[in-house]
Design a protein around this motif. Structure first.
Motif, PDB file in Angstrom:
ATOM      1  N   TYR A 196      -0.690  -2.714   7.958  1.00 40.97           N
ATOM      2  CA  TYR A 196      -1.194  -2.417   6.618  1.00 40.97           C
ATOM      3  C   TYR A 196      -0.099  -2.458   5.560  1.00 40.97           C
ATOM      4  O   TYR A 196      -0.394  -2.410   4.364  1.00 40.97           O
ATOM      5  CB  TYR A 196      -1.930  -1.078   6.611  1.00 40.97           C
ATOM      6  N   TRP A 197       1.157  -2.529   5.962  1.00 39.64           N
ATOM      7  CA  TRP A 197       2.215  -2.757   4.977  1.00 39.64           C
ATOM      8  C   TRP A 197       1.925  -4.029   4.202  1.00 39.64           C
ATOM      9  O   TRP A 197       2.100  -4.085   2.978  1.00 39.64           O
ATOM     10  CB  TRP A 197       3.577  -2.856   5.671  1.00 39.64           C
ATOM     11  N   LYS A 220      12.210  -2.870   3.547  1.00 41.37           N
ATOM     12  CA  LYS A 220      12.841  -2.859   4.862  1.00 41.37           C
ATOM     13  C   LYS A 220      11.872  -2.497   5.984  1.00 41.37           C
ATOM     14  O   LYS A 220      12.168  -2.728   7.162  1.00 41.37           O
ATOM     15  CB  LYS A 220      13.998  -1.852   4.894  1.00 41.37           C
ATOM     16  N   PHE A 221      10.741  -1.905   5.643  1.00 34.91           N
ATOM     17  CA  PHE A 221       9.884  -1.319   6.668  1.00 34.91           C
ATOM     18  C   PHE A 221       9.452  -2.301   7.760  1.00 34.91           C
ATOM     19  O   PHE A 221       9.527  -1.961   8.946  1.00 34.91           O
ATOM     20  CB  PHE A 221       8.659  -0.677   6.018  1.00 34.91           C
ATOM     21  N   ALA A 245      19.002  -8.071  -3.350  1.00 38.56           N
ATOM     22  CA  ALA A 245      20.269  -8.336  -2.661  1.00 38.56           C
ATOM     23  C   ALA A 245      20.320  -7.674  -1.288  1.00 38.56           C
ATOM     24  O   ALA A 245      21.279  -6.978  -0.948  1.00 38.56           O
ATOM     25  CB  ALA A 245      21.447  -7.887  -3.529  1.00 38.56           C
ATOM     26  N   ASP A 246      19.273  -7.905  -0.501  1.00 32.30           N
ATOM     27  CA  ASP A 246      19.201  -7.358   0.849  1.00 32.30           C
ATOM     28  C   ASP A 246      19.203  -8.513   1.847  1.00 32.30           C
ATOM     29  O   ASP A 246      18.167  -9.123   2.117  1.00 32.30           O
ATOM     30  CB  ASP A 246      17.935  -6.514   1.020  1.00 32.30           C
ATOM     31  N   PRO A 247      20.359  -8.837   2.399  1.00 33.84           N
ATOM     32  CA  PRO A 247      20.435  -9.996   3.306  1.00 33.84           C
ATOM     33  C   PRO A 247      19.625  -9.818   4.584  1.00 33.84           C
ATOM     34  O   PRO A 247      19.156 -10.811   5.156  1.00 33.84           O
ATOM     35  CB  PRO A 247      21.933 -10.123   3.609  1.00 33.84           C
ATOM     36  N   ASP A 248      19.456  -8.590   5.045  1.00 37.35           N
ATOM     37  CA  ASP A 248      18.664  -8.376   6.255  1.00 37.35           C
ATOM     38  C   ASP A 248      17.200  -8.727   6.019  1.00 37.35           C
ATOM     39  O   ASP A 248      16.549  -9.336   6.882  1.00 37.35           O
ATOM     40  CB  ASP A 248      18.783  -6.922   6.716  1.00 37.35           C
ATOM     41  N   VAL A 249      16.667  -8.343   4.875  1.00 41.58           N
ATOM     42  CA  VAL A 249      15.278  -8.672   4.560  1.00 41.58           C
ATOM     43  C   VAL A 249      15.112 -10.185   4.435  1.00 41.58           C
ATOM     44  O   VAL A 249      14.141 -10.756   4.943  1.00 41.58           O
ATOM     45  CB  VAL A 249      14.837  -7.948   3.269  1.00 41.58           C
ATOM     46  N   LEU A 286       2.239   4.179  -6.367  1.00 46.44           N
ATOM     47  CA  LEU A 286       3.685   4.394  -6.381  1.00 46.44           C
ATOM     48  C   LEU A 286       4.021   5.874  -6.193  1.00 46.44           C
ATOM     49  O   LEU A 286       5.027   6.218  -5.559  1.00 46.44           O
ATOM     50  CB  LEU A 286       4.267   3.898  -7.703  1.00 46.44           C
ATOM     51  N   ALA A 287       3.178   6.739  -6.717  1.00 44.48           N
ATOM     52  CA  ALA A 287       3.460   8.170  -6.654  1.00 44.48           C
ATOM     53  C   ALA A 287       3.429   8.721  -5.240  1.00 44.48           C
ATOM     54  O   ALA A 287       4.046   9.762  -4.972  1.00 44.48           O
ATOM     55  CB  ALA A 287       2.466   8.932  -7.536  1.00 44.48           C
ATOM     56  N   VAL A 288       2.714   8.067  -4.323  1.00 48.06           N
ATOM     57  CA  VAL A 288       2.620   8.597  -2.960  1.00 48.06           C
ATOM     58  C   VAL A 288       3.540   7.876  -1.988  1.00 48.06           C
ATOM     59  O   VAL A 288       3.581   8.220  -0.803  1.00 48.06           O
ATOM     60  CB  VAL A 288       1.163   8.531  -2.436  1.00 48.06           C
ATOM     61  N   LEU A 289       4.291   6.884  -2.462  1.00 47.75           N
ATOM     62  CA  LEU A 289       5.203   6.181  -1.561  1.00 47.75           C
ATOM     63  C   LEU A 289       6.402   7.065  -1.245  1.00 47.75           C
ATOM     64  O   LEU A 289       7.054   7.583  -2.155  1.00 47.75           O
ATOM     65  CB  LEU A 289       5.682   4.873  -2.194  1.00 47.75           C
ATOM     66  N   PRO A 290       6.733   7.254   0.034  1.00 51.08           N
ATOM     67  CA  PRO A 290       7.899   8.074   0.371  1.00 51.08           C
ATOM     68  C   PRO A 290       9.196   7.351   0.040  1.00 51.08           C
ATOM     69  O   PRO A 290       9.255   6.117   0.020  1.00 51.08           O
ATOM     70  CB  PRO A 290       7.743   8.293   1.879  1.00 51.08           C
ATOM     71  N   ASP A 291      10.245   8.123  -0.203  1.00 49.05           N
ATOM     72  CA  ASP A 291      11.508   7.524  -0.621  1.00 49.05           C
ATOM     73  C   ASP A 291      12.277   6.885   0.527  1.00 49.05           C
ATOM     74  O   ASP A 291      13.324   6.272   0.306  1.00 49.05           O
ATOM     75  CB  ASP A 291      12.382   8.552  -1.336  1.00 49.05           C
ATOM     76  N   ASP A 292      11.784   7.020   1.771  1.00 49.50           N
ATOM     77  CA  ASP A 292      12.459   6.365   2.896  1.00 49.50           C
ATOM     78  C   ASP A 292      11.850   5.005   3.223  1.00 49.50           C
ATOM     79  O   ASP A 292      12.296   4.331   4.161  1.00 49.50           O
ATOM     80  CB  ASP A 292      12.458   7.257   4.135  1.00 49.50           C
ATOM     81  N   GLY A 293      10.807   4.595   2.473  1.00 50.71           N
ATOM     82  CA  GLY A 293      10.187   3.291   2.702  1.00 50.71           C
ATOM     83  C   GLY A 293       9.147   3.281   3.791  1.00 50.71           C
ATOM     84  O   GLY A 293       8.577   2.227   4.084  1.00 50.71           O
ATOM     85  N   GLY A 294       8.868   4.419   4.410  1.00 53.85           N
ATOM     86  CA  GLY A 294       7.903   4.452   5.504  1.00 53.85           C
ATOM     87  C   GLY A 294       6.473   4.335   5.013  1.00 53.85           C
ATOM     88  O   GLY A 294       6.129   4.786   3.919  1.00 53.85           O
ATOM     89  N   ILE A 295       5.639   3.730   5.839  1.00 55.95           N
ATOM     90  CA  ILE A 295       4.215   3.571   5.540  1.00 55.95           C
ATOM     91  C   ILE A 295       3.437   4.161   6.709  1.00 55.95           C
ATOM     92  O   ILE A 295       3.483   3.615   7.820  1.00 55.95           O
ATOM     93  CB  ILE A 295       3.839   2.089   5.337  1.00 55.95           C
ATOM     94  N   ASP A 296       2.721   5.263   6.468  1.00 52.50           N
ATOM     95  CA  ASP A 296       2.036   5.906   7.592  1.00 52.50           C
ATOM     96  C   ASP A 296       0.823   5.105   8.051  1.00 52.50           C
ATOM     97  O   ASP A 296       0.290   5.359   9.141  1.00 52.50           O
ATOM     98  CB  ASP A 296       1.665   7.355   7.266  1.00 52.50           C
ATOM     99  N   GLU A 297       0.375   4.128   7.267  1.00 51.22           N
ATOM    100  CA  GLU A 297      -0.716   3.257   7.699  1.00 51.22           C
ATOM    101  C   GLU A 297      -0.249   2.229   8.727  1.00 51.22           C
ATOM    102  O   GLU A 297      -1.072   1.535   9.314  1.00 51.22           O
ATOM    103  CB  GLU A 297      -1.316   2.545   6.487  1.00 51.22           C
ATOM    104  N   GLY A 298       1.064   2.100   8.913  1.00 51.03           N
ATOM    105  CA  GLY A 298       1.588   1.198   9.928  1.00 51.03           C
ATOM    106  C   GLY A 298       1.977  -0.157   9.370  1.00 51.03           C
ATOM    107  O   GLY A 298       1.669  -0.523   8.231  1.00 51.03           O
TER     108      GLY A 298
END
Length: 654
Positions: free
Chosen positions: A287-288, A323-324, A362-366, A272-284
């Motif tokens: 791997y999400w 969302k990623f 409560a994310d209808p897009d997801v 959790l400590a290394v997760l960016p606050d924009d939801g991005g995953i550099d592993e792609g």
């Protein structure tokens, strides 16, 4: 301070759960909280016939048909010489493919035995319970296997200078985690019937999981995958989730169960400590599903087992995280596949997890994305399959859903932490152009040498592409990683100004910025740092999607600027489709659409190479070949500015 008073910025779970994690009081509050936790999990055992008989009839029939076919096949055999090939010729798939098939066989037969509910006593004749018996055989085969670890991961064997594993020195890796989770869920769901039909098997399964996974996890507290140095990656939640499952389902001693769960919570905090606050995953995006999604499932499991006291599913970082996947969507089963990711995402993902989290947050897009993509069942994970099959809300959503297209596809998404931009002509559709671009650095997890690369899709079909992940070998995560051609910058859509890009986090994009307007979306970056030091004073790249206006069609502009340069300047473009070269242009046709790439023919000489693909993963994504268009700048010593334009091509009738 221990686990009781953690720094909340780096220990989110420990801060949230607070005093219940303190092991000092007697009786242990966490042990009390987790008593009978297995009974609170949403997946019931085989005796809950109303749940398993309510599984969608089409899914049930398809699964049982697959199981019938599996019963006619010989089970895979795991042999020492295949495991040793990692150390002999670098081939790891000979063993890992067989090991995966044994896990998939076990998963399928356990599911079939659960759906049919067949049961008989230990003395009943063979054939009375074909699925249950075959499931028991597969479980026993896993218990008898010499190792669950995949050879390239086994650092203990490497340190001994041997080519075979030592069962007295088990290494906890992804393979061991997968089997431990599989055995735990099998014990949970089939337990009552296994006790009747194969008494003694459950005790054996528990012993093997304890010896191979739980005990070494507990004893060794500096596993590299924990991420103690701040470098946690997908292994962390993948393995911690498996340990959590085994602790809750297979550990009878209450104090030990609590001790294991404490260690899991502490370990998950490192991820959790290394997760960016924009939801991005550099592993792609691929791997999400094996990293971030495993975290979501572990948080679900903690909340189910411990109730509100262990519920941390409202942590702020989780809302952008879910969302990623849909933010990386291009069309069909194609995705932006940075790093070790397949261009085509397999359809048998645990879509129910995303759906459930979309509901919770409560994310209808997801939610809509999960329902739109949800089909099949996760063949490689029994726990995921059981959770999806037994979730009535998920099945209701699938059966009642209407085709609403891709309304969840945003017009543009910019993830500043991983420096990835995805922009399309219009929101809510795959029609037209999509530009995806990345800046980043060359020390990312599962990195390719691709700083400043990009993708262009037309009508949901990528045409200027990233080759993606080839089949892993023993060299894939060592010093020879970049010997594999799909990882090299020469096979990405980046410049080659007399040298290729270099590995390492210091080789990075700088001065990164984006422009987002109603008419265009652009990423700008300085790329000189991605190349050998001293090669370039600067290399400025702009990647821009220009949306259609009354008198201008939508198009993509790739603009490069550099100072006078003595060496050759090559501009690479990796293409998927049929390619036709003409004066100052190349046209790619795929999926019924055509993309025209244009440039000033006075400024560059084109060359087309066709690369035959023999790697099975690459062939599954692209067919039998990819093409590389190289534009060689005619006078690099003059420096200057070069533009490539891409737009839809429609042939003129007649």
């Amino acid at each position: 301070m221990g686990l009781v008073e953690p720094d909340s910025a780096h220990h989110a779970l420990q801060a949230r759960f607070g005093p219940v994690l303190d092991p000092g009081p007697i009786p242990d509050p966490l042990a009390n909280l987790l008593r009978d936790a297995h009974a609170r999990l949403p997946v019931p055992d085989v005796t809950a016939r109303s749940v398993w008989e309510a599984v969608d009839p089409d899914t049930r029939t398809a699964l049982l048909d697959e199981a019938a076919a599996e019963l006619r096949r010989d089970p895979p055999i795991l042999i020492a010489s295949d495991w040793a090939r990692t150390f002999r010729d670098g081939v790891r798939t000979a063993y890992e493919d067989s090991a995966r098939r044994l896990r998939e066989r076990t998963t399928l037969l356990v599911l079939a035995a659960t759906l049919t509910g067949e049961v008989a006593t230990a003395g009943a004749p063979p054939g009375d319970t074909p699925h249950l018996d075959a499931a028991a055989d597969a479980l026993f085969a896993l218990a008898e296997t010499g190792t669950w670890c995949w050879a390239p991961h086994d650092r203990f064997t490497t340190a001994r200078g041997e080519v075979l594993p030592d069962p007295d020195e088990p290494f906890v890796d992804l393979g061991a985690a997968e089997v431990a989770s599989l055995l735990a869920w099998s014990d949970h769901v089939l337990g009552p019937h296994l006790d009747l039909r194969v008494p003694g098997l459950r005790r054996r399964l528990r012993r093997e999981v304890d010896t191979r996974v739980l005990a070494p996890f507990e004893r060794i507290r500096d596993w590299h995958w924990i991420g103690l140095a701040g470098d946690a990656h997908n292994w962390n939640p993948w393995i911690h989730g498996a340990v959590l499952t085994a602790a809750l389902l297979l550990t009878d001693e209450e104090e030990r169960r609590a001790r294991l769960v404490r260690l899991v919570i502490e370990g998950l905090d490192h991820y959790l400590a290394v997760l960016p606050d924009d939801g991005g995953i550099d592993e792609g995006v691929a791997y999400w599903w094996q990293g971030a999604c495993r975290l979501l499932e572990a948080l679900d499991l903690l909340a189910d087992a411990g109730g509100p006291t262990l519920d941390a599913r409202d942590l702020p970082v989780l809302a952008p995280l879910i969302k990623f996947p849909h933010r990386m969507y291009l069309g069909g089963d194609f995705y932006v596949n940075a790093g070790d990711a397949h261009a085509r995402l397999p359809t048998d993902q645990p879509w129910h997890v995303l759906f459930r989290w979309g509901e919770r947050l409560a994310d209808p897009d997801v939610r809509a994305y999960a329902v739109a993509c949800g089909r099949g069942w996760p063949r490689t994970s029994l726990g995921r399959a059981l959770a999806g099959l037994s979730d009535p809300r998920w099945h209701h959503a699938l059966t009642k859903s209407e085709d609403t297209g891709v309304r969840w596809a945003a017009r543009e998404t910019w993830l500043p932490r991983v420096q990835v931009l995805v922009a399309r002509e219009a929101a809510g559709t795959t029609e037209g152009l999509v530009l995806a671009a990345k800046a980043g650095h060359n020390g990312e997890r599962h990195n390719h040498l691709d700083v400043g690369s990009y993708w262009v899709a037309l009508d949901g079909r990528p045409m200027v592409v990233d080759v993606g992940q080839p089949t892993y070998t023993a060299a894939s995560f060592g010093p020879d990683r970049y010997q594999a051609w799909p990882l090299q910058s020469g096979w990405h859509n980046v410049p080659e100004p007399g040298a290729t890009q270099q590995p390492g986090a210091t080789h990075q994009a700088e001065e990164v910025r984006v422009e987002l307007t109603t008419t265009s979306a652009a990423l700008h970056a300085e790329l000189a740092g991605a190349y050998p030091p001293g090669l370039l004073d600067y290399w400025r790249r702009s990647l821009r999607l220009v949306r259609a206006e009354v008198d201008t069609p939508a198009h993509v502009l790739i603009e490069d600027a550099w100072p006078p340069h003595p060496g050759p300047v090559l501009l690479r473009h990796i293409l998927a489709g049929d390619v036709e070269l003409a004066e100052g242009s190349a046209t790619i046709t795929a999926g019924g659409s055509s993309l025209r790439i244009g440039w000033d023919p006075r400024r560059a000489t084109p060359e087309i190479e066709h690369r035959r693909l023999d790697d099975p993963l690459l062939r599954a994504a692209w067919g039998d070949r990819l093409s590389r268009l190289t534009l060689t700048v005619t006078d690099p010593t003059a420096g200057g500015h070069f533009t490539v334009r891409m737009e839809r091509f429609r042939a003129t009738p007649g």
